[in-house]
Design a protein around this motif. Structure first.
Motif, PDB file in Angstrom:
ATOM      1  N   SER A   8       0.818  -1.204   0.000  1.00  0.00           N
ATOM      2  CA  SER A   8       0.000   0.000   0.000  1.00  0.00           C
ATOM      3  C   SER A   8       0.853   1.255   0.000  1.00  0.00           C
ATOM      4  O   SER A   8       0.379   2.337  -0.301  1.00  0.00           O
ATOM      5  CB  SER A   8      -0.933   0.008   1.209  1.00  0.00           C
ATOM      6  OG  SER A   8      -0.219   0.224   2.385  1.00  0.00           O
ATOM      7  N   SER A  39     -12.945   7.365   0.682  1.00  0.00           N
ATOM      8  CA  SER A  39     -12.350   6.658  -0.464  1.00  0.00           C
ATOM      9  C   SER A  39     -12.571   7.439  -1.750  1.00  0.00           C
ATOM     10  O   SER A  39     -11.710   7.426  -2.648  1.00  0.00           O
ATOM     11  CB  SER A  39     -12.918   5.237  -0.594  1.00  0.00           C
ATOM     12  OG  SER A  39     -14.238   5.234  -1.132  1.00  0.00           O
ATOM     13  N   LYS A  50      -5.942   7.243   7.728  1.00  0.00           N
ATOM     14  CA  LYS A  50      -7.023   6.535   8.412  1.00  0.00           C
ATOM     15  C   LYS A  50      -6.606   6.299   9.860  1.00  0.00           C
ATOM     16  O   LYS A  50      -5.692   5.523  10.130  1.00  0.00           O
ATOM     17  CB  LYS A  50      -7.316   5.203   7.719  1.00  0.00           C
ATOM     18  CG  LYS A  50      -8.504   4.453   8.316  1.00  0.00           C
ATOM     19  CD  LYS A  50      -8.826   3.199   7.532  1.00  0.00           C
ATOM     20  CE  LYS A  50     -10.005   2.440   8.160  1.00  0.00           C
ATOM     21  NZ  LYS A  50     -11.277   3.196   8.094  1.00  0.00           N
ATOM     22  N   ARG A  60     -12.994  -4.373   9.087  1.00  0.00           N
ATOM     23  CA  ARG A  60     -11.871  -5.244   8.724  1.00  0.00           C
ATOM     24  C   ARG A  60     -12.250  -6.718   8.909  1.00  0.00           C
ATOM     25  O   ARG A  60     -11.767  -7.590   8.186  1.00  0.00           O
ATOM     26  CB  ARG A  60     -10.658  -4.954   9.608  1.00  0.00           C
ATOM     27  CG  ARG A  60      -9.896  -3.691   9.264  1.00  0.00           C
ATOM     28  CD  ARG A  60      -8.702  -3.511  10.182  1.00  0.00           C
ATOM     29  NE  ARG A  60      -7.893  -2.351   9.793  1.00  0.00           N
ATOM     30  CZ  ARG A  60      -6.928  -2.358   8.898  1.00  0.00           C
ATOM     31  NH1 ARG A  60      -6.627  -3.490   8.283  1.00  0.00           N
ATOM     32  NH2 ARG A  60      -6.248  -1.258   8.613  1.00  0.00           N
ATOM     33  N   GLN A  79     -11.354  -3.752   2.065  1.00  0.00           N
ATOM     34  CA  GLN A  79     -10.409  -3.501   0.980  1.00  0.00           C
ATOM     35  C   GLN A  79     -10.968  -2.466  -0.008  1.00  0.00           C
ATOM     36  O   GLN A  79     -10.274  -1.547  -0.432  1.00  0.00           O
ATOM     37  CB  GLN A  79     -10.120  -4.825   0.254  1.00  0.00           C
ATOM     38  CG  GLN A  79      -9.377  -4.733  -1.052  1.00  0.00           C
ATOM     39  CD  GLN A  79      -7.878  -4.644  -0.890  1.00  0.00           C
ATOM     40  OE1 GLN A  79      -7.380  -3.599  -0.506  1.00  0.00           O
ATOM     41  NE2 GLN A  79      -7.171  -5.733  -1.194  1.00  0.00           N
ATOM     42  N   ASN A  82     -11.388   1.245   1.548  1.00  0.00           N
ATOM     43  CA  ASN A  82     -10.238   1.873   2.204  1.00  0.00           C
ATOM     44  C   ASN A  82      -8.983   1.882   1.351  1.00  0.00           C
ATOM     45  O   ASN A  82      -7.874   2.027   1.874  1.00  0.00           O
ATOM     46  CB  ASN A  82      -9.980   1.193   3.552  1.00  0.00           C
ATOM     47  CG  ASN A  82     -11.055   1.512   4.562  1.00  0.00           C
ATOM     48  OD1 ASN A  82     -11.065   2.587   5.162  1.00  0.00           O
ATOM     49  ND2 ASN A  82     -11.998   0.591   4.743  1.00  0.00           N
ATOM     50  N   ARG A  83      -9.170   1.766   0.025  1.00  0.00           N
ATOM     51  CA  ARG A  83      -8.021   1.895  -0.863  1.00  0.00           C
ATOM     52  C   ARG A  83      -7.501   3.321  -0.798  1.00  0.00           C
ATOM     53  O   ARG A  83      -8.213   4.238  -0.412  1.00  0.00           O
ATOM     54  CB  ARG A  83      -8.411   1.528  -2.297  1.00  0.00           C
ATOM     55  CG  ARG A  83      -9.319   2.519  -3.041  1.00  0.00           C
ATOM     56  CD  ARG A  83     -10.766   2.315  -2.738  1.00  0.00           C
ATOM     57  NE  ARG A  83     -11.618   3.071  -3.702  1.00  0.00           N
ATOM     58  CZ  ARG A  83     -12.258   2.500  -4.710  1.00  0.00           C
ATOM     59  NH1 ARG A  83     -12.191   1.192  -4.881  1.00  0.00           N
ATOM     60  NH2 ARG A  83     -12.975   3.227  -5.538  1.00  0.00           N
ATOM     61  N   LYS A  85      -5.430   4.714   1.207  1.00  0.00           N
ATOM     62  CA  LYS A  85      -5.333   5.285   2.553  1.00  0.00           C
ATOM     63  C   LYS A  85      -4.123   4.714   3.279  1.00  0.00           C
ATOM     64  O   LYS A  85      -3.650   3.623   2.971  1.00  0.00           O
ATOM     65  CB  LYS A  85      -6.606   4.974   3.363  1.00  0.00           C
ATOM     66  CG  LYS A  85      -7.883   5.500   2.746  1.00  0.00           C
ATOM     67  CD  LYS A  85      -9.110   5.142   3.586  1.00  0.00           C
ATOM     68  CE  LYS A  85     -10.391   5.558   2.890  1.00  0.00           C
ATOM     69  NZ  LYS A  85     -11.584   5.224   3.703  1.00  0.00           N
ATOM     70  N   ALA A 387      -5.892  -1.218   0.321  1.00  0.00           N
ATOM     71  CA  ALA A 387      -6.206  -0.784   1.680  1.00  0.00           C
ATOM     72  C   ALA A 387      -5.051  -1.171   2.613  1.00  0.00           C
ATOM     73  O   ALA A 387      -4.337  -2.143   2.372  1.00  0.00           O
ATOM     74  CB  ALA A 387      -7.504  -1.435   2.159  1.00  0.00           C
TER      75      ALA A 387
END
Length: 432
Positions: A8, A39, A50, A60, A79, A82-83, A85, A387
């Motif tokens: 990430s 997002s 985050k 999660r 996933q 929360n990409r 971040k 994420a």
């Protein structure tokens, strides 16, 4: 499909900066409405931090999970929402954690939270305190029934989920086959629609702050957002004094506008206005219906909808979905009902980059998530990384905030933050 490789923290050198690349967002949200909002900002290039408690965002641990996932702490919903971040663990109940957040607020443009009403006040992190530290801060909250800023609801302290927002926002009252079958819309629109409105409100406040130099409070209620997109509820009741009831796939006043039968199932068809109706009649070889006094206006077709559907389905049922799509596609509004398998194979979504591959750290192979729906020609949105793992960027973010290694180690000692070194191991194993 577009593919994002690596961890990430890795960003392809050719990834576009995005229209919001100079906007810094503190994301204190959990579940879906808040993370979905941030997002959208992240897809457009905003830098999203985050902020999570030590246990992590509750979503999660919600499925679905990949069949070969090694642990169940990185679900597909998390996933997807929360990409783009970075994850920082902070205990906001501790004085040390609060002090760090205040330092971050001083450097931020936006803070988004979706705690229950009163939580931020009890923590001493309410808008008044934060805006005193950073007058330009745009502070966005998403709650089931909103905050007092936009009007104090009698339900202001009620908790809410998607299904509650859909129920009380009117959407469930018009969804289903009939008045005895109220159903929830299959996706979480009670979360995602408020997230959309929150992103819009945040952007509006940011734009205004550029000229005024002052931020403001953006207040979004989940039930308000659902009502705002349930236009049939308000429009029908105001015009007629009657509460509309579920009508299946129909829309009041529009015919034909429904799913219609074909040899191997059904397709969605809409030809409710004179131009589409005339074209459909011509293709069916029934030109006389265009001027038929029963069907020569939108209102008449609606009032005689039973006959309309009998005529149309007598014709459509002669063909398969593929055949009818070939006959009507591009001429009359029509679409096959696509399930997930069909969507993953459809050329439209590939051409529009609506399914993107990102790394799944729990399987070691790519996962597919939805791509950005808003396409900007000069500063396009992008999914730059997957994420984050919980606390994956704690040290990185704290160093950027000006803390020393000694100060960070002290925060770890008192439990105010967690440093997740797992990603380092992933990177090292990838090098071998």
């Amino acid at each position: 499909m577009s593919q994002i490789k690596g961890s990430s923290a890795d960003q392809p050198t050719n990834a576009p900066l995005g229209a919001l690349h100079d906007i810094r967002v503190l994301d204190l949200t959990q579940a879906l409405a808040g993370p979905f909002c941030t997002s959208l900002l992240g897809d457009q290039g905003a830098q999203i931090i985050k902020v999570e408690p030590a246990r992590g965002d509750m979503i999660r641990y919600a499925g679905p999970f990949a069949k070969d996932a090694k642990t169940h702490d990185f679900g597909n919903v998390f996933q997807n929402a929360n990409r783009n971040k970075r994850s920082l663990v902070l205990d906001l109940k501790s004085a040390e954690g609060q002090e760090v957040l205040l330092r971050l607020v001083a450097q931020a443009d936006v803070l988004v939270e979706n705690f229950s009403s009163g939580v931020m006040e009890r923590l001493g992190l309410d808008y008044e305190r934060l805006s005193a530290i950073n007058p330009k801060l745009v502070y966005t909250s998403i709650r089931g029934f909103g905050d007092k800023v936009g009007g104090e609801s009698p339900y202001g302290h009620w908790p809410a989920f998607d299904i509650v927002a859909q129920a009380m926002g009117g959407l469930m009252s018009i969804t289903g086959k009939n008045e005895n079958s109220n159903v929830r819309v299959g996706s979480g629109v009670g979360d995602t629609v408020p997230g959309l409105y929150a992103a819009f409100g945040t952007m509006a406040a940011l734009l205004e702050a550029k000229s005024s130099g002052r931020g403001q409070y953006v207040d979004v209620a989940m039930v308000d957002a659902v009502l705002a997109v349930s236009e049939v509820v308000v429009n029908t009741y105001d015009a007629t004094g009657v509460s509309p009831q579920p009508m299946g796939n129909e829309l009041r006043g529009f015919a034909p506008f429904n799913t219609v039968a074909v040899k191997d199932g059904e397709v969605a068809l809409g030809a409710p206005h004179n131009p589409q109706w005339s074209k459909l009649c011509t293709i069916m070889g029934r030109e006389e219906l265009i001027t038929d006094p029963r069907f020569d206006s939108d209102l008449k077709r609606w009032n005689n909808k039973t006959e309309v559907y009998e005529i149309v389905e007598a014709w459509t049922s002669q063909y398969t979905r593929a055949e009818l799509t070939e006959i009507l596609g591009g001429k009359v509004p029509l679409g096959p009902v696509l399930n997930a398998e069909a969507i993953f194979a459809d050329p439209h979504f590939a051409a529009r980059q609506m399914l993107c591959e990102v790394e799944n750290p729990r399987t070691g192979r790519p996962a597919r998530i939805t791509g950005p729906a808003v396409k900007l020609g000069r500063t396009p949105a992008s999914i730059r990384h997957r994420a984050p793992l919980l606390g994956e960027h704690s040290r990185e973010v704290l160093l950027e905030a000006g803390l020393s290694d000694a100060e960070i180690n002290r925060l770890v000692e008192v439990g105010a933050t967690t440093i997740n070194e797992e990603q380092v191991l992933i990177k090292e194993s990838a090098v071998r």
